[in-house]
Write an enzyme that holds these catalytic residues in place. Structure first.
Site, PDB file in Angstrom:
ATOM      1  N   PRO A   9       0.780  -1.220   0.000  1.00 37.12           N
ATOM      2  CG  PRO A   9      -0.152  -1.133   2.112  1.00 37.12           C
ATOM      3  CD  PRO A   9       0.493  -2.078   1.154  1.00 37.12           C
ATOM      4  CG  ASN A  10      -0.294   4.382   1.332  1.00 36.38           C
ATOM      5  OD1 ASN A  10      -1.233   4.938   0.786  1.00 36.38           O
ATOM      6  ND2 ASN A  10      -0.390   3.858   2.534  1.00 36.38           N
ATOM      7  NE  ARG A  17       4.326   6.936   1.157  1.00 37.61           N
ATOM      8  CZ  ARG A  17       4.385   5.713   1.683  1.00 37.61           C
ATOM      9  NH1 ARG A  17       4.431   4.645   0.896  1.00 37.61           N
ATOM     10  NH2 ARG A  17       4.406   5.548   2.988  1.00 37.61           N
ATOM     11  CE1 TYR A  22       8.951   5.339   2.471  1.00 37.21           C
ATOM     12  CE2 TYR A  22       7.627   7.306   2.785  1.00 37.21           C
ATOM     13  CZ  TYR A  22       8.029   6.063   3.209  1.00 37.21           C
ATOM     14  OH  TYR A  22       7.504   5.527   4.356  1.00 37.21           O
ATOM     15  CG  ASN A  72       8.625  -1.720  -0.060  1.00 38.18           C
ATOM     16  OD1 ASN A  72       8.045  -1.805   1.026  1.00 38.18           O
ATOM     17  ND2 ASN A  72       9.219  -0.609  -0.457  1.00 38.18           N
ATOM     18  CB  ALA A  75       1.991   0.500   6.333  1.00 39.28           C
ATOM     19  CG  HIS A  78       5.734  -1.591   9.979  1.00 36.75           C
ATOM     20  ND1 HIS A  78       7.082  -1.894   9.982  1.00 36.75           N
ATOM     21  CD2 HIS A  78       5.588  -0.606   9.034  1.00 36.75           C
ATOM     22  CE1 HIS A  78       7.706  -1.100   9.104  1.00 36.75           C
ATOM     23  NE2 HIS A  78       6.823  -0.323   8.520  1.00 36.75           N
ATOM     24  CG  ASP A  85       0.834 -16.840   8.785  1.00 32.55           C
ATOM     25  OD1 ASP A  85       1.924 -16.790   9.386  1.00 32.55           O
ATOM     26  OD2 ASP A  85      -0.263 -16.873   9.369  1.00 32.55           O
ATOM     27  CD  GLU A  96      11.375  -6.992   5.232  1.00 33.44           C
ATOM     28  OE1 GLU A  96      11.861  -8.002   5.806  1.00 33.44           O
ATOM     29  OE2 GLU A  96      10.917  -6.024   5.845  1.00 33.44           O
ATOM     30  CG  HIS A  98      11.499  -1.828   3.989  1.00 30.56           C
ATOM     31  ND1 HIS A  98      10.125  -1.790   3.968  1.00 30.56           N
ATOM     32  CD2 HIS A  98      11.841  -3.007   4.559  1.00 30.56           C
ATOM     33  CE1 HIS A  98       9.661  -2.898   4.522  1.00 30.56           C
ATOM     34  NE2 HIS A  98      10.674  -3.655   4.885  1.00 30.56           N
ATOM     35  CG  LEU A  99      11.688   2.937  -1.518  1.00 29.20           C
ATOM     36  CD1 LEU A  99      10.342   3.599  -1.742  1.00 29.20           C
ATOM     37  CD2 LEU A  99      12.607   3.178  -2.696  1.00 29.20           C
ATOM     38  CB  SER A 100      12.632   4.754   4.551  1.00 27.28           C
ATOM     39  OG  SER A 100      11.670   3.835   5.054  1.00 27.28           O
ATOM     40  NE  ARG A 105      10.448   6.429   8.207  1.00 24.66           N
ATOM     41  CZ  ARG A 105       9.498   6.306   7.266  1.00 24.66           C
ATOM     42  NH1 ARG A 105       9.601   5.361   6.332  1.00 24.66           N
ATOM     43  NH2 ARG A 105       8.465   7.134   7.246  1.00 24.66           N
TER      44      ARG A 105
HETATM   45  C1  DQA Z   1       8.427   1.384   3.363  1.00 26.20           C
HETATM   46  C2  DQA Z   1       8.541   1.644   4.876  1.00 26.20           C
HETATM   47  C3  DQA Z   1       7.207   1.458   5.565  1.00 26.20           C
HETATM   48  O1  DQA Z   1       7.342   1.731   6.955  1.00 26.20           O
HETATM   49  C4  DQA Z   1       6.183   2.413   5.003  1.00 26.20           C
HETATM   50  O2  DQA Z   1       4.926   2.208   5.598  1.00 26.20           O
HETATM   51  C5  DQA Z   1       6.098   2.357   3.514  1.00 26.20           C
HETATM   52  C6  DQA Z   1       7.328   2.210   2.737  1.00 26.20           C
HETATM   53  C7  DQA Z   1       9.748   1.725   2.646  1.00 26.20           C
HETATM   54  O3  DQA Z   1       9.897   1.325   1.486  1.00 26.20           O
HETATM   55  O4  DQA Z   1      10.613   2.406   3.204  1.00 26.20           O
HETATM   56  O5  DQA Z   1       5.031   2.514   2.925  1.00 26.20           O
HETATM   57  O6  DQA Z   1       8.167   0.004   3.154  1.00 26.20           O
END
Ligand code: DQA
Length: 144
Positions: A9-10, A17, A22, A72, A75, A78, A85, A96, A98-100, A105
């Protein structure tokens, strides 16, 4: 190599963002960078804002004959035991990304339900997190 790249998502909102975490590129820019960097590989890109849709795609990854999977989960990283699963049930190389840097954080981002069902986690380097992750899974597939 045929690699499935899944975004949660997002992540379709990249470009709008927080640039600090990001960057300023869009998800399509990210896809183009990956495809340009790994010209000899094939990528299937999937993004959804819906947990169940992400789970459906993960469940079918093995029968679709992908060599590896990159995720990726946004959210859902978390929060989603269900995505964890689903990943646990498939045995292909999984990474896995993540950009950040989710370890540096807010505290709630330090909870990561995904990390121990993937072979490795890459984060904090924006697009370079993906480049490193794909290099890693390629080496893993080739070493098998
Ligand atoms: C994310 C980190 C997550 O905490 C956040 O909710 C995202 C992006 C990242 O790529 O850094 O949507 O997965």
């Amino acid at each position: 190599m045929n690699i499935l790249v899944i975004h949660g998502p997002n992540l379709n909102m990249l470009g709008k963002r927080d640039a600090k975490h990001y960057g300023t590129f869009t998800l399509d820019d990210l896809y183009a960078e990956i495809a340009d960097y790994f010209v000899d590989d094939e990528f299937s890109f999937f993004q959804s804002n819906h947990e169940g849709e992400l789970i459906d795609v993960i469940q079918h990854a093995e029968e679709e004959n992908y060599d590896a999977l990159l995720i990726n989960p946004g959210a859902y990283t978390h929060t989603s035991i269900a995505i964890r699963d689903a990943l646990e049930l498939i045995y292909m190389p999984k990474v896995e990304v993540h950009l950040s840097d989710i370890e540096n954080r807010e505290d709630f981002r330090k909870i990561d339900y995904i990390k121990d069902v993937c072979h490795e986690r890459f984060m904090g380097k924006k697009i370079d997190s993906y480049i490193e992750a794909i290099q890693f899974i390629k080496n893993l597939v080739l070493s098998k």
